[in-house]
Design a protein around this motif. Structure first.
Motif, PDB file in Angstrom:
ATOM      1  N   VAL A  99       0.829  -1.210   0.000  1.00  0.00           N
ATOM      2  CA  VAL A  99       0.000   0.000   0.000  1.00  0.00           C
ATOM      3  C   VAL A  99       0.862   1.258   0.000  1.00  0.00           C
ATOM      4  O   VAL A  99       0.354   2.369   0.131  1.00  0.00           O
ATOM      5  CB  VAL A  99      -0.953   0.018   1.214  1.00  0.00           C
ATOM      6  CG1 VAL A  99      -1.978  -1.092   1.108  1.00  0.00           C
ATOM      7  CG2 VAL A  99      -0.189  -0.072   2.538  1.00  0.00           C
ATOM      8  N   GLU A 149     -11.746   1.653  -4.254  1.00  0.00           N
ATOM      9  CA  GLU A 149     -10.344   1.987  -3.990  1.00  0.00           C
ATOM     10  C   GLU A 149     -10.198   3.081  -2.949  1.00  0.00           C
ATOM     11  O   GLU A 149      -9.218   3.095  -2.200  1.00  0.00           O
ATOM     12  CB  GLU A 149      -9.641   2.386  -5.292  1.00  0.00           C
ATOM     13  CG  GLU A 149      -9.427   1.210  -6.244  1.00  0.00           C
ATOM     14  CD  GLU A 149      -8.612   1.604  -7.461  1.00  0.00           C
ATOM     15  OE1 GLU A 149      -8.324   2.810  -7.627  1.00  0.00           O
ATOM     16  OE2 GLU A 149      -8.242   0.699  -8.228  1.00  0.00           O
ATOM     17  N   THR A 150     -11.131   4.024  -2.928  1.00  0.00           N
ATOM     18  CA  THR A 150     -11.035   5.121  -1.966  1.00  0.00           C
ATOM     19  C   THR A 150     -12.361   5.319  -1.240  1.00  0.00           C
ATOM     20  O   THR A 150     -13.421   4.943  -1.740  1.00  0.00           O
ATOM     21  CB  THR A 150     -10.635   6.449  -2.644  1.00  0.00           C
ATOM     22  OG1 THR A 150     -11.606   6.783  -3.633  1.00  0.00           O
ATOM     23  CG2 THR A 150      -9.263   6.343  -3.277  1.00  0.00           C
ATOM     24  N   PRO A 184      -4.944   4.530   1.402  1.00  0.00           N
ATOM     25  CA  PRO A 184      -5.129   4.991   0.015  1.00  0.00           C
ATOM     26  C   PRO A 184      -5.961   6.259  -0.111  1.00  0.00           C
ATOM     27  O   PRO A 184      -6.025   6.849  -1.193  1.00  0.00           O
ATOM     28  CB  PRO A 184      -5.851   3.799  -0.651  1.00  0.00           C
ATOM     29  CG  PRO A 184      -5.569   2.628   0.220  1.00  0.00           C
ATOM     30  CD  PRO A 184      -5.494   3.178   1.600  1.00  0.00           C
TER      31      PRO A 184
END
Length: 278
Positions: free
Chosen positions: A67, A240-241, A256
């Motif tokens: 990450v 993803e976010t 992230p």
């Protein structure tokens, strides 16, 4: 160098380790804008990044991948090696400690406590926003820190933006008015470290040899309860976010989301953003 009349941000860091990108990301946006940034820690000790957050080869167990990019690792190491985080504000010296109800002369001490808090509130007028940076460290010294709660409450009363990332969001859930004990995020839309992202083992804290299994609490459950029936925890698992703005709160789920969290803080301050992500 800060621009003339630039915004001023108070950033709170754990003394038991912050995740590098969760500071580097917001700082990127603050520095681009020329914001002045003051750092504070619970007892005035210098904060340091957690070693895994400076290692691009570290594989995050829940996600099964790295990450931390090479670039973020480099930026984190450069920040950690610099003097920028030296001499942080000592929160324990800045804010008073609420007396025990069993203390002698409790009423007079409580009155003195509130007088001292009013002085701090005047000093906070210089700041435009508050940010609590995440990582495992906040589990130890930010989440249930009453002085940190008082800072959060002071920003709330002043109607100023309050941002938190990852396990730093815990302090928002536990910051409560002493009279009604209701969480300040009740009725709000909030994100934070979701259950699927929790480690099963290997939760570590900087400056100690102590490594535990999973975190001592599942933050998602705390946030679901704290937001109550009129609010909502939004984990965005599988996306993803996850950054949520429900003014005055800006919350980021995890690593992230760090750069996006900083971006949204700037948009709240500069463009009047009040809602995002829900």
């Amino acid at each position: 160098m800060a621009r003339r009349n630039a915004k001023k941000i108070l950033v709170i860091l754990s003394e038991y380790g912050y995740w590098g990108e969760e500071l580097v990301g917001p700082l990127h946006h603050f520095d681009q804008r020329g914001y002045q940034v003051d750092f504070a820690t619970p007892t005035g000790k210098r904060a340091h990044a957690l070693p895994p957050s400076m290692d691009p080869e570290y594989i995050d167990p829940p996600l099964g991948r790295s990450v931390t990019s090479e670039e973020v690792a480099r930026l984190t190491r450069r920040l950690d090696d610099s003097d920028r985080l030296d001499d942080p504000i000592d929160i324990s010296a800045w804010l008073p400690e609420r007396p025990y109800t069993s203390d002698d002369d409790y009423l007079r001490k409580l009155e003195a406590y509130h007088r001292a808090l009013s002085v701090v509130e005047q000093e906070l007028e210089a700041y435009d926003a508050l940010l609590l940076v995440g990582g495992s460290g906040p589990i130890v010294d930010l989440g249930n820190n009453e002085r940190v709660h008082e800072l959060i409450l002071a920003f709330l009363r002043a109607d100023k933006p309050i941002a938190a990332e990852c396990y730093g969001v815990t302090a928002l859930a536990f910051a409560r008015d002493w009279e009604d004990r209701a969480s300040i995020i009740s009725g709000k839309h909030i994100t934070g470290h979701c259950k699927e992202y929790d480690y099963k083992a290997g939760t570590g804290f900087l400056g100690t040899d102590f490594v535990m299994g999973p975190p001592p609490y599942p933050l998602e459950y705390i946030l679901r309860d704290a937001t109550g029936p009129d609010g909502r925890y939004i984990g965005n698992f599988g996306k993803e976010t996850s950054v949520i703005v429900d003014y005055p709160f800006i919350t980021g789920r995890s690593t992230p989301d760090s750069y996006l969290t900083g971006e949204k803080i700037v948009e709240v301050l500069e463009d009047g953003l009040r809602r995002y992500g829900w």
